[in-house]
Design an enzyme around this catalytic site. Structure first.
Site, PDB file in Angstrom:
ATOM      1  N   HIS A 137       7.190  -0.502  14.346  1.00  0.00           N
ATOM      2  CA  HIS A 137       7.296  -1.750  13.578  1.00  0.00           C
ATOM      3  C   HIS A 137       6.668  -2.932  14.320  1.00  0.00           C
ATOM      4  CE1 HIS A 137       8.434  -4.284  10.419  1.00  0.00           C
ATOM      5  NE2 HIS A 137       9.626  -3.809  10.152  1.00  0.00           N
ATOM      6  N   SER A 138       6.553  -2.845  15.628  1.00  0.00           N
ATOM      7  CA  SER A 138       5.888  -3.912  16.381  1.00  0.00           C
ATOM      8  C   SER A 138       4.388  -3.919  16.128  1.00  0.00           C
ATOM      9  CB  SER A 138       6.155  -3.746  17.878  1.00  0.00           C
ATOM     10  OG  SER A 138       5.632  -2.506  18.341  1.00  0.00           O
TER      11      SER A 138
END
Length: 307
Positions: A137-138
């Site tokens: 998700h980063s």
């Protein structure tokens, strides 16, 4: 993958948050296809398009604080498992769910860009093959993922043309505040009142954030049992919902598609928790669906499970 370092960029605060060991948040996307997938075609498209998205050709630095631009060998990110037909047992949906669930036990390799694609040429109830994309998700949000998928596809009517995205329909003119046609004094009072409400809500949100960081904890529920435990298996189930049905509800209730999906998700979670609490409290291990088994919270008992 070669380690040619071109440039570095610090991680954003949200990217650092998603990198925490307690979260290690990944996005898993499953896409059904009407025909079997050719790995060679997918690899070729990725080779020509992945460089257009900087995060998909960047890896983490050793201290995990910066993105380092690097060359990407897409073969290291595309997986085509050798599937035994007997393992499927004529139930492709369960096989896909099991496969995706097992992915949660294998963390992404942080020595290279944090994304991967799995090609499952398995027939399910509504597809001839399934593509599974997993990325940290980063690395990206939903819009970045959708843009990457769009540039890797073409129209069936014109293999050289990119898919067209429907234009956004405006909802109409924005409603004015109730004192727009009144005198300047009433408009001034409205502006002052709105500003004070905004300041008050901001202060409350900041205090709640600080309290959560210092001593407040999430309420223990069946949803977070085992959360934070290493190698904790997350079980995935997927269901297909017709877009026409969602649009029907959207139009009937004058809301957006996101509102409908959020309402369905909330209702499903409430019904699940209601059943779990009922099973836990029942003497014979059974529960009655119409009873509200949700515990009271601050003097309020939730009633949202009847949707």
């Amino acid at each position: 993958m070669t380690k040619e370092e071109v440039e570095e960029e610090p991680l954003s605060p949200m990217a650092r948050l998603f990198q925490l060991q307690e979260l290690d948040n990944c996005i898993v996307t499953m896409i059904g296809f009407k025909a079997k997938l050719s790995p060679d075609i997918i690899l070729d498209d990725l080779k020509h398009n992945v460089y257009k998205h900087p995060r998909f050709c960047s890896k983490l630095s050793d201290d995990g604080a910066r993105w380092i631009k690097t060359n990407v060998n897409v073969e290291d990110h595309v997986f085509v498992p050798d599937i035994d037909p007997h393992e499927i047992n004529e139930d492709g949906d369960s096989f896909v769910d099991d496969y995706v669930s097992r992915l949660t036990l294998n963390p992404l390799d942080k020595a290279r860009p944090l994304w991967e694609i799995h090609i499952l040429n398995v027939k399910t109830s509504d597809a001839e093959a399934v593509g599974v994309m997993r990325c940290h998700h980063s690395l990206a949000d939903g819009m970045s993922l959708m843009s990457l998928l769009v540039v890797c596809t073409r129209k069936s009517s014109d293999p050289e043309a990119f898919p067209t995205i429907p234009a956004i329909k405006r909802r109409g003119k924005t409603m004015s505040h109730p004192f727009s046609d009144k005198g300047w004094f009433l408009r001034l009072i409205f502006v002052i009142y709105s500003t004070l409400i905004l300041i008050w809500n901001t202060i409350v949100d900041i205090l709640l954030l600080l309290a959560t960081a210092l001593f407040l904890n999430d309420t223990e529920t069946p949803l977070n049992e085992g959360a934070g435990v290493g190698n904790n298996l997350r079980r995935f189930y997927h269901r297909t919902v017709l877009l026409d049905d969602i649009k029907f509800v959207k139009n009937a209730m004058s809301m957006t598609i996101n509102d409908v999906l959020l309402g369905v998700t909330q209702a499903a979670l409430s019904r699940y928790l209601n059943q779990r609490y009922g099973d836990k409290d029942g003497e014979d291990g059974t529960t009655t669906s119409y009873l509200n088994n949700l515990p009271a919270c601050g003097g309020y008992v939730g009633q949202g499970f009847g949707m």
